[in-house]
Motif scaffolding. Structure first.
Motif, mmCIF file in Angstrom:
data_model
loop_
_atom_site.group_PDB
_atom_site.id
_atom_site.type_symbol
_atom_site.label_atom_id
_atom_site.label_comp_id
_atom_site.label_asym_id
_atom_site.label_seq_id
_atom_site.Cartn_x
_atom_site.Cartn_y
_atom_site.Cartn_z
ATOM 1 N N THR A 1 0.567 63.162 61.527
ATOM 2 C CA THR A 1 0.048 62.156 62.095
ATOM 3 C C THR A 1 0.676 60.790 61.923
ATOM 4 O O THR A 1 1.475 60.834 60.965
ATOM 5 N N SER A 2 0.828 60.100 62.976
ATOM 6 C CA SER A 2 1.696 58.899 63.025
ATOM 7 C C SER A 2 1.498 57.988 61.720
ATOM 8 O O SER A 2 0.290 57.507 61.274
ATOM 9 N N PHE A 3 2.539 57.585 61.181
ATOM 10 C CA PHE A 3 2.894 56.817 59.774
ATOM 11 C C PHE A 3 1.883 55.558 60.209
ATOM 12 O O PHE A 3 1.263 54.816 59.533
ATOM 13 N N LEU A 4 2.322 55.099 61.194
ATOM 14 C CA LEU A 4 1.880 53.691 61.755
ATOM 15 C C LEU A 4 0.386 53.784 61.863
ATOM 16 O O LEU A 4 -0.253 52.771 61.334
ATOM 17 N N ILE A 5 -0.362 54.690 62.402
ATOM 18 C CA ILE A 5 -1.735 54.617 62.528
ATOM 19 C C ILE A 5 -2.393 54.923 61.265
ATOM 20 O O ILE A 5 -3.504 54.197 61.020
ATOM 21 N N ARG A 6 -1.527 55.648 60.255
ATOM 22 C CA ARG A 6 -2.308 55.721 59.043
ATOM 23 C C ARG A 6 -2.331 54.247 58.280
ATOM 24 O O ARG A 6 -3.463 53.887 57.624
ATOM 25 N N TYR B 1 -2.385 51.614 59.934
ATOM 26 C CA TYR B 1 -3.361 50.840 60.632
ATOM 27 C C TYR B 1 -4.610 51.092 59.972
ATOM 28 O O TYR B 1 -5.815 50.054 60.079
ATOM 29 N N SER B 2 -5.056 52.295 59.974
ATOM 30 C CA SER B 2 -6.408 52.870 59.396
ATOM 31 C C SER B 2 -6.546 52.141 58.171
ATOM 32 O O SER B 2 -7.788 51.982 57.912
ATOM 33 N N ILE C 1 -6.142 49.134 57.212
ATOM 34 C CA ILE C 1 -6.378 47.591 57.815
ATOM 35 C C ILE C 1 -7.967 47.515 57.861
ATOM 36 O O ILE C 1 -8.574 46.755 57.231
ATOM 37 N N VAL D 1 7.313 48.716 56.842
ATOM 38 C CA VAL D 1 5.830 48.413 57.435
ATOM 39 C C VAL D 1 4.610 48.153 56.630
ATOM 40 O O VAL D 1 4.003 47.311 57.008
ATOM 41 N N LEU E 1 2.253 44.947 56.896
ATOM 42 C CA LEU E 1 1.175 44.972 57.437
ATOM 43 C C LEU E 1 0.043 44.657 56.601
ATOM 44 O O LEU E 1 -1.240 44.216 56.709
#
Lengths: 272, 298, 373
Positions: B126-131, B133-134, B136, B238, B242
């Motif tokens: 799963t996308s690193f960015l999404i994880r 983000y989750s 946050i 990242v 974030l």
């Protein structure tokens, strides 16, 4: 005999909970009527609708898929060649450097890789855009493919290749007709890995993309910077869904292959 | 060496050499250059048309000014130190969390193992960015973690987690965990169960057998996992960007900002060079470990 | 009607199919094959026999083309084959691990080599069917290797290697993975197939029984060198060294001093024991020699045999009962232990001999072999 002790069961449950809860929350909130995380406004799919109408996101997604497709194919070819060199190459000048260049990108911080590639493109006067992102992604993904394929090659029984040569095949025919079909699962895994890495990459794309080519991760990142946007929740859910379906499908295929092999062995025992 | 073998080696070699190795030389070159209001925003540039004389002229304009700047300005060496510290601690926590999970997976009944493997790999794919983000939504002041803790009465005021170093730790451990679990799991399943039975037969307790046999034999996997977390975590961008605050000093973030916000490419180059120097030893050790594991299998 | 003996190696006019001419193969410091020369003739079933590391597998791989000699020449049909790559030689190999292509059916495995050549499709099909019939696995043509048993995979490997009707077939320990009963049956089948197809077979094995059963000639190797190349009978009955004598079958080796007089050799081997008398087939130099005699050539009896010159007395130390024969370990007065073998020709267990019995061992004067030390 392997039993699941209390300790093991607890650590597994806690561990997986840790890995999955944040994502589950995102999925749940993608259906939240309200924008805020603090308030549950009721079930709604409106964010999905808004997402699908968002031109910027859609074009970024298209760019991302194009880059992913091409870079993963290049990475698979180069990576398989690299694996061959690592496992079968024997000794040659500069082997240590080659080996280092294959393993280093796996751990290299992306800011360094991104910066260095950008400087290269500028030095040779290559305009930044779709092409540069493809080159960049192919470069670091190929190393992952090499690692996956080489671990398969290491345990590969070379006598089938010798048998192929013995029966009249040229070395390339032996590779194409015998080796490749046998190592295909590893090559496909490598390709999928390269594809995922490309679709997911933010940092390197930030450095080497041009104004004409924005990838989805770049777009998502800047959206997040501006605040938690519920469209991102919807997008995340869609991506998680795609990955889940894909991984489960892959796992089922492997399971079926394993069952087929077991049935084959039974058939073999009965026929002797 | 015949032509076929030569071309097989040459193609990936030249690609990597040109697109991976040479760029580092360029980074080093601009770290010795000065910032300029031009395109590209640094000077001197190499004018191939001026030939050898042009090259010598360029080299004469090199200086270590950027490195001196890094040495004297607090921001930079503090960032390096902070990055190393954060990376080390995160690696350690990852090991504490990841090893039991890998161990549990390796000791689970055989039919479960593919499913467990699937469950570990899914977040990885799963996308690193999404994880990130989750996390946050989870860690914010009005985030769900605080809501949960206040709801069960553990705390009265919301904890400030987001935008602090703590969030960065959680973020790194959360996203890099699969990288720790998978190599350790791969080593543990190759472990011969009869070795542990032999140990117990000779008088070891379960715990003793674990520390004396399982752990040493899974050393290669543990080392691989640690490097796979530590090295990239050191240069992470990242997560501190974030989840961290303005006082979160991580060198990856510093480099990115030097490059994009300050547009000071030479300094960014110098930052990269120093980061590379710090990482060379771990990278070489990682590569040696991988080679050893591969040779052991052959 | 006199039997037509197959002995091309005795024919001075015969041209060998394979000639190793002073072949040496080195891997770094290690010499695997040491200045080896041998001729192998057409239609032979030639066995390379020896312990692990003796060089037999290296020789085979050089014939197949997977290794090249460090020095010396290998000739196939009078032509030097070193420059020819393995895929262009009319040599095929049956691998020890069978090396069947796991992703292809039995049919496709066998057809693989034929498809590399320019044979038309219907001929390929006919040939594959012929091969399937030859090794009796027509039923399994559509199956994949994982769906058939070990013995059947072996047949597929054999059929695949014979499909192209090579001049020379190499077999690398082909029967080592089979259990004993299956191995014996398959040995005879291999010999049948070899005769039927008229192919020259070269088999590599460490199992001396196998080599003796199937081969027309056996080459006993050690440390990269040929120790003896001969028919199984000659190797067994006339070994040229203690190594060969000991490698094949069971043997008694007695060292002593030989003196020849009037074509009779007397060997003094122990104090207080009568000398061994023998009639040599070729002259023996006096001095230290080894006397070699097979256990089955030694008769065991309770009474001293009247008609034999060679007779010694001893006590039975051990009996190994093998069903069809018994091997008696007999200890002589001076401590030497001699093995004697006798068939258990009587069914009822009225065993004539038991432990601690005093017995006489005797043999004729041509029963043994004398080797110079």
């Amino acid at each position: 005999m392997r039993r699941l002790t209390w300790f093991n069961a607890t650590s597994l449950t806690l561990g997986f909970a840790f890995l999955y809860i944040p994502m589950l929350i995102v999925i749940i909130y993608s259906f939240n009527e309200s924008r805020l995380v603090t308030v549950w406004g009721g079930f709604s799919t409106k964010w999905y609708g808004e997402l699908l109408q968002n031109e910027a996101f859609l074009s970024a997604a298209w760019v991302t898929f194009k880059v992913g497709f091409f870079s993963s194919i290049i990475a698979t070819v180069l990576g398989t060649m690299g694996a061959y060199v690592l496992v079968r190459g024997g000794r040659f000048y500069g082997r240590t450097l080659f080996s280092g260049m294959i393993y280093a990108p796996l751990v290299m911080p992306e800011v360094i890789t991104g910066l260095s590639l950008l400087l290269l493109f500028i030095s040779i006067g290559l305009d930044r855009g779709l092409f540069t992102i493809i080159l960049a992604h192919a470069t670091f993904s190929m190393c992952y493919v090499s690692v996956v394929v080489s671990s398969r090659l290491v345990s590969f029984d070379r006598s089938v290749e010798e048998a192929a040569l013995d029966l009249g095949a040229t070395p390339f025919e032996a590779f194409r007709l015998v080796t490749l079909p046998i190592i295909a699962p590893a090559v496909i895994s490598g390709w999928l890995l390269a594809l995922t890495l490309s679709l997911d990459d933010l940092v390197i794309a930030s450095f080497v993309a041009g104004p004409s080519a924005t990838t989805l991760p770049i777009k998502v990142f800047s959206s997040i910077r501006l605040g938690v946007s519920p469209e991102i929740n919807a997008l995340s859910t869609i991506l998680i869904l795609i990955v889940t379906v894909g991984t489960v499908a892959a796992s089922l295929t492997t399971k079926r292959a394993v069952m087929r092999r077991q049935k084959a062995e039974q058939m073999a025992d009965q026929s002797s | 060496m015949n032509l076929r073998r030569l071309s097989l080696i040459a193609v990936p070699y030249l690609w990597l050499f040109g697109l991976f190795f040479v760029p580092f030389l360029i980074v080093f070159k601009i770290s010795l250059s000065d910032i300029a209001l031009s395109i590209p925003p640094y000077t001197p540039t190499l004018e191939l048309s001026e030939g050898w004389a042009g090259f010598k002229d360029m080299v004469s304009k090199f200086d270590f000014e950027n490195f001196e700047f890094l040495a004297t300005d607090d921001l930079y060496w503090k960032s390096y130190l902070s990055s190393v510290q954060i990376a080390l601690i995160s690696t350690f926590i990852c090991l504490l969390i990841g090893f039991p999970i890998a161990y549990g997976m390796a000791n689970a009944p055989k039919e479960w193992q593919p499913t467990l493997m699937l469950l570990v790999i899914l977040p990885f794919w799963t996308s690193f960015l999404i994880r990130v983000y989750s996390l946050i939504g989870l860690l914010g002041q009005e985030g769900l973690l605080n809501q949960f803790l206040m709801w069960i009465g553990l705390i009265n005021d919301p904890l400030i987690i987001l935008n602090t170093n703590l969030a960065v730790y959680i973020g790194i451990v959360y996203t890099y965990c699969p990288f720790m679990i998978l190599p350790i799991y791969a080593t543990l399943i190759k472990l011969d169960g009869s070795l542990l039975e032999a140990a117990e037969d000779l008088g070891c307790s379960r715990t003793e057998a674990f520390w004396r046999i399982t752990v040493p034999l899974s050393k290669a996997g543990i080392i691989a996992g640690c490097f796979l977390v530590f090295i990239p975590a050191l240069g992470e961008f990242v997560i501190p960007s974030l989840l961290g605050g303005s006082d979160t000093l991580m060198i990856g973030k510093v480099l990115y900002e030097e490059f994009f916000s300050n547009r000071d490419w030479p300094v960014a180059g110098a930052v990269a060079v120093i980061l590379l120097l710090i990482l060379i030893v771990p990278i070489v050790l990682y590569q040696r470990n991988e080679q050893k594991m591969m040779e052991a299998e052959q | 009607m006199p039997e037509i003996l197959f002995e091309p190696w005795k024919d001075p006019e015969a041209k060998p199919l394979i000639r190793f001419q002073n072949v040496t193969k080195r891997f770094g410091d290690f010499t695997a094959v040491d200045d080896l020369s041998v001729d192998i003739y057409e239609k032979e079933f030639f066995a390379l026999l020896g312990p692990s590391g003796c060089g037999k597998t290296t020789m085979m791989r050089m014939l197949a083309g997977f290794e090249n000699p460090t020095s010396g020449k290998i000739m196939l049909d009078g032509k030097d084959i070193s420059p020819i790559p393995p895929n262009k030689r009319s040599v095929n190999m049956m691998f020890q691990s069978y090396a069947l292509f796991p992703h292809l059916t039995v049919y496709d495995n066998i057809a693989f080599g034929l498809k590399r050549s320019s044979m038309p499709k219907d001929q390929i099909d006919a040939r594959v069917m012929e091969m399937l019939r030859l090794v009796q696995i027509e039923k399994f043509a559509k199956r994949k290797p994982e769906q058939i048993s070990g013995g059947q995979r072996q047949r597929v490997a054999l059929a695949r290697s014979l499909a192209k009707a090579p001049k020379l077939l190499l077999l690398d320990e082909p029967l080592s993975a089979l259990d004993k009963k299956l191995r014996q049956d398959t040995q005879f089948e291999l010999m049948d197939i070899q005769e039927k197809t008229g192919t020259t077979f070269v088999i590599v094995t460490h199992d001396q029984e196998e080599a003796m059963t199937v081969a027309s000639r056996v080459a006993v190797m050690n440390f990269g060198k040929l120790v003896q190349v001969d028919t199984p009978a000659q190797i067994y009955e006339a070994p040229n060294s203690a190594y060969v004598a000991d490698f094949i079958g069971d043997v008694n080796i007695i060292e002593g001093n030989a003196t020849t007089r009037d074509n009779i050799v007397s060997i003094a081997w122990a104090e207080g024991q009568p000398e061994i008398i023998g009639t040599p087939s070729k002259p023996i130099t006096d001095g230290r020699v080894s006397f070699i005699i097979r256990p089955e050539k030694i008769a065991i009896s309770t009474e001293k045999p009247a008609d034999r010159q060679n007779a010694v007395q001893g006590t039975i130390l051990d009996i190994a009962y093998l069903g069809n024969l018994s091997t008696y370990h007999v200890k002589l007065a001076d401590g030497t232990i001699i093995k004697a073998q006798a068939a258990n020709s009587r069914r009822r267990a009225s065993r004539p001999f038991t432990w601690e019995d005093e017995v006489w061992l005797s043999w004729t004067d041509t029963a043994g072999v004398v080797l110079d030390n």
